[in-house]
Design a protein around this motif. Sequence first.
Motif, PDB file in Angstrom:
ATOM      1  N   ASP A  26       0.620  -1.170   0.018  1.00  0.00           N
ATOM      2  CA  ASP A  26       0.097   0.170   0.151  1.00  0.00           C
ATOM      3  C   ASP A  26       0.894   1.267   0.118  1.00  0.00           C
ATOM      4  OD1 ASP A  26      -2.243  -1.465   0.098  1.00  0.00           O
ATOM      5  OD2 ASP A  26      -2.564  -1.300   2.128  1.00  0.00           O
ATOM      6  N   GLU A  27       1.946   1.219   0.571  1.00  0.00           N
ATOM      7  CA  GLU A  27       2.738   2.636   0.917  1.00  0.00           C
ATOM      8  C   GLU A  27       3.393   2.469  -0.625  1.00  0.00           C
ATOM      9  OE1 GLU A  27       2.879  -0.348   3.015  1.00  0.00           O
ATOM     10  OE2 GLU A  27       1.876   0.666   4.753  1.00  0.00           O
ATOM     11  N   GLU A  28       4.073   1.399  -1.207  1.00  0.00           N
ATOM     12  CA  GLU A  28       4.433   1.877  -2.282  1.00  0.00           C
ATOM     13  C   GLU A  28       3.580   2.356  -3.436  1.00  0.00           C
ATOM     14  OE1 GLU A  28       7.927  -1.900  -2.159  1.00  0.00           O
ATOM     15  OE2 GLU A  28       5.826  -2.310  -2.731  1.00  0.00           O
ATOM     16  N   LEU A  29       2.469   1.944  -3.455  1.00  0.00           N
ATOM     17  CA  LEU A  29       1.641   2.434  -4.302  1.00  0.00           C
ATOM     18  C   LEU A  29       1.065   4.114  -4.261  1.00  0.00           C
ATOM     19  CD1 LEU A  29      -0.572   1.776  -6.819  1.00  0.00           C
ATOM     20  CD2 LEU A  29      -2.353   1.206  -4.963  1.00  0.00           C
ATOM     21  N   LEU A  30       0.849   4.206  -2.912  1.00  0.00           N
ATOM     22  CA  LEU A  30       0.761   5.656  -2.493  1.00  0.00           C
ATOM     23  C   LEU A  30       2.001   6.471  -2.805  1.00  0.00           C
ATOM     24  CD1 LEU A  30      -1.308   7.450  -1.167  1.00  0.00           C
ATOM     25  CD2 LEU A  30       0.026   7.077   0.992  1.00  0.00           C
ATOM     26  N   ALA A  31       2.928   5.855  -2.537  1.00  0.00           N
ATOM     27  CA  ALA A  31       4.341   6.752  -3.168  1.00  0.00           C
ATOM     28  C   ALA A  31       4.310   6.830  -4.810  1.00  0.00           C
ATOM     29  CB  ALA A  31       5.606   6.015  -2.863  1.00  0.00           C
ATOM     30  N   LEU A  32       3.915   5.744  -5.362  1.00  0.00           N
ATOM     31  CA  LEU A  32       3.925   5.869  -7.069  1.00  0.00           C
ATOM     32  C   LEU A  32       2.620   6.952  -7.258  1.00  0.00           C
ATOM     33  CD1 LEU A  32       4.645   5.016  -9.613  1.00  0.00           C
ATOM     34  CD2 LEU A  32       3.042   3.181  -9.278  1.00  0.00           C
TER      35      LEU A  32
ATOM     36  N   ALA B 220       1.805  14.858 -17.655  1.00  0.00           N
ATOM     37  CA  ALA B 220       0.519  14.183 -17.261  1.00  0.00           C
ATOM     38  C   ALA B 220       0.868  12.854 -17.870  1.00  0.00           C
ATOM     39  CB  ALA B 220      -0.719  14.690 -17.902  1.00  0.00           C
ATOM     40  N   VAL B 221       1.112  11.804 -16.723  1.00  0.00           N
ATOM     41  CA  VAL B 221       1.322  10.477 -17.189  1.00  0.00           C
ATOM     42  C   VAL B 221       0.688   9.684 -16.272  1.00  0.00           C
ATOM     43  CG1 VAL B 221       3.855  10.989 -18.345  1.00  0.00           C
ATOM     44  CG2 VAL B 221       3.653  10.455 -15.818  1.00  0.00           C
ATOM     45  N   ASP B 222       0.510   8.222 -16.765  1.00  0.00           N
ATOM     46  CA  ASP B 222       0.044   7.429 -15.795  1.00  0.00           C
ATOM     47  C   ASP B 222       0.967   6.550 -15.164  1.00  0.00           C
ATOM     48  OD1 ASP B 222       0.903   5.424 -17.604  1.00  0.00           O
ATOM     49  OD2 ASP B 222      -0.845   5.329 -18.686  1.00  0.00           O
ATOM     50  N   ARG B 223       0.538   5.759 -13.988  1.00  0.00           N
ATOM     51  CA  ARG B 223       1.351   5.018 -13.117  1.00  0.00           C
ATOM     52  C   ARG B 223       2.184   4.043 -14.055  1.00  0.00           C
ATOM     53  NH1 ARG B 223      -3.022   3.702  -8.755  1.00  0.00           N
ATOM     54  NH2 ARG B 223      -3.661   2.819 -10.474  1.00  0.00           N
ATOM     55  N   GLY B 224       1.748   3.476 -15.075  1.00  0.00           N
ATOM     56  CA  GLY B 224       2.152   2.477 -16.013  1.00  0.00           C
ATOM     57  C   GLY B 224       3.537   3.277 -16.506  1.00  0.00           C
TER      58      GLY B 224
ATOM     59  N   VAL C 116       5.153   6.051 -15.374  1.00  0.00           N
ATOM     60  CA  VAL C 116       6.359   6.158 -14.327  1.00  0.00           C
ATOM     61  C   VAL C 116       7.037   4.919 -14.223  1.00  0.00           C
ATOM     62  CG1 VAL C 116       6.494   6.729 -12.189  1.00  0.00           C
ATOM     63  CG2 VAL C 116       4.681   8.128 -13.425  1.00  0.00           C
ATOM     64  N   VAL C 117       6.360   3.756 -13.926  1.00  0.00           N
ATOM     65  CA  VAL C 117       6.974   2.533 -13.712  1.00  0.00           C
ATOM     66  C   VAL C 117       7.928   2.095 -15.097  1.00  0.00           C
ATOM     67  CG1 VAL C 117       6.551   0.008 -13.207  1.00  0.00           C
ATOM     68  CG2 VAL C 117       5.248   1.643 -12.217  1.00  0.00           C
ATOM     69  N   ARG C 118       7.454   2.017 -16.046  1.00  0.00           N
ATOM     70  CA  ARG C 118       8.187   1.742 -17.162  1.00  0.00           C
ATOM     71  C   ARG C 118       9.595   2.552 -17.322  1.00  0.00           C
ATOM     72  NH1 ARG C 118       3.435   1.377 -19.549  1.00  0.00           N
ATOM     73  NH2 ARG C 118       3.267   3.250 -20.554  1.00  0.00           N
ATOM     74  N   GLU C 119       9.427   3.969 -17.043  1.00  0.00           N
ATOM     75  CA  GLU C 119      10.629   4.763 -16.885  1.00  0.00           C
ATOM     76  C   GLU C 119      11.636   4.658 -15.829  1.00  0.00           C
ATOM     77  OE1 GLU C 119      11.596   6.861 -19.217  1.00  0.00           O
ATOM     78  OE2 GLU C 119       9.660   6.389 -20.546  1.00  0.00           O
ATOM     79  N   ALA C 120      11.132   4.254 -14.721  1.00  0.00           N
ATOM     80  CA  ALA C 120      11.868   3.832 -13.626  1.00  0.00           C
ATOM     81  C   ALA C 120      12.583   2.575 -14.023  1.00  0.00           C
ATOM     82  CB  ALA C 120      11.003   3.840 -12.636  1.00  0.00           C
TER      83      ALA C 120
ATOM     84  N   LEU D  94       1.105  12.337  -9.302  1.00  0.00           N
ATOM     85  CA  LEU D  94       0.690  13.851  -9.180  1.00  0.00           C
ATOM     86  C   LEU D  94       1.624  14.792  -8.854  1.00  0.00           C
ATOM     87  CD1 LEU D  94      -2.011  12.751  -6.447  1.00  0.00           C
ATOM     88  CD2 LEU D  94      -2.265  13.291  -9.014  1.00  0.00           C
ATOM     89  N   ASP D  95       2.877  14.596  -8.486  1.00  0.00           N
ATOM     90  CA  ASP D  95       3.828  15.528  -8.599  1.00  0.00           C
ATOM     91  C   ASP D  95       4.495  15.881  -9.781  1.00  0.00           C
ATOM     92  OD1 ASP D  95       5.921  17.347  -7.079  1.00  0.00           O
ATOM     93  OD2 ASP D  95       7.302  15.901  -7.783  1.00  0.00           O
ATOM     94  N   LEU D  96       4.600  14.943 -10.827  1.00  0.00           N
ATOM     95  CA  LEU D  96       4.966  14.968 -12.071  1.00  0.00           C
ATOM     96  C   LEU D  96       4.187  15.889 -12.651  1.00  0.00           C
ATOM     97  CD1 LEU D  96       6.251  11.546 -12.989  1.00  0.00           C
ATOM     98  CD2 LEU D  96       7.675  13.468 -12.892  1.00  0.00           C
ATOM     99  N   ARG D  97       2.819  15.817 -12.240  1.00  0.00           N
ATOM    100  CA  ARG D  97       1.572  16.767 -13.082  1.00  0.00           C
ATOM    101  C   ARG D  97       1.655  18.138 -12.489  1.00  0.00           C
ATOM    102  NH1 ARG D  97      -4.136  14.789 -14.847  1.00  0.00           N
ATOM    103  NH2 ARG D  97      -4.834  17.160 -15.803  1.00  0.00           N
ATOM    104  N   ALA D  98       1.725  18.167 -11.126  1.00  0.00           N
ATOM    105  CA  ALA D  98       1.464  19.471 -10.571  1.00  0.00           C
ATOM    106  C   ALA D  98       2.717  20.379 -10.650  1.00  0.00           C
ATOM    107  CB  ALA D  98       1.227  19.430  -9.134  1.00  0.00           C
ATOM    108  N   SER D  99       3.930  19.780 -10.576  1.00  0.00           N
ATOM    109  CA  SER D  99       5.156  20.530 -10.366  1.00  0.00           C
ATOM    110  C   SER D  99       5.973  20.427 -11.641  1.00  0.00           C
ATOM    111  CB  SER D  99       6.007  20.075  -9.208  1.00  0.00           C
ATOM    112  OG  SER D  99       5.604  19.839  -8.099  1.00  0.00           O
TER     113      SER D  99
END
Length: 97
Positions: free
Chosen positions: A40-46, A60-64, A66-70, A51-56
Amino acid sequence: MFRPQAGADWFDPGAAPRRPAPPPTPRQKHSAKITVYVSDEELLALEHARLDLRASHGLAVDRGRVVREAVAVILADLAAHGEESVLVRRLRQDSGP
């Protein structure tokens, strides 16, 4: 029940303000799929990262994505640094003595 009469101009859809459509984002078709379980903590961090990528950063990217780039970043680091890579060091740390 209220029914407007034909020709009634009480609502003009052409007069409603419209926002410009966002530019299309390039989509990449993926040929393989894996399932990864996270805490749950890892999902929340993701989600916070997304949201930070979008706001800051205006991304606008989806979690997938972000994971693929990581994954791409960590694999490139492994290829470049081998034994000294972040992945090897973290996996050694997690596996204990």
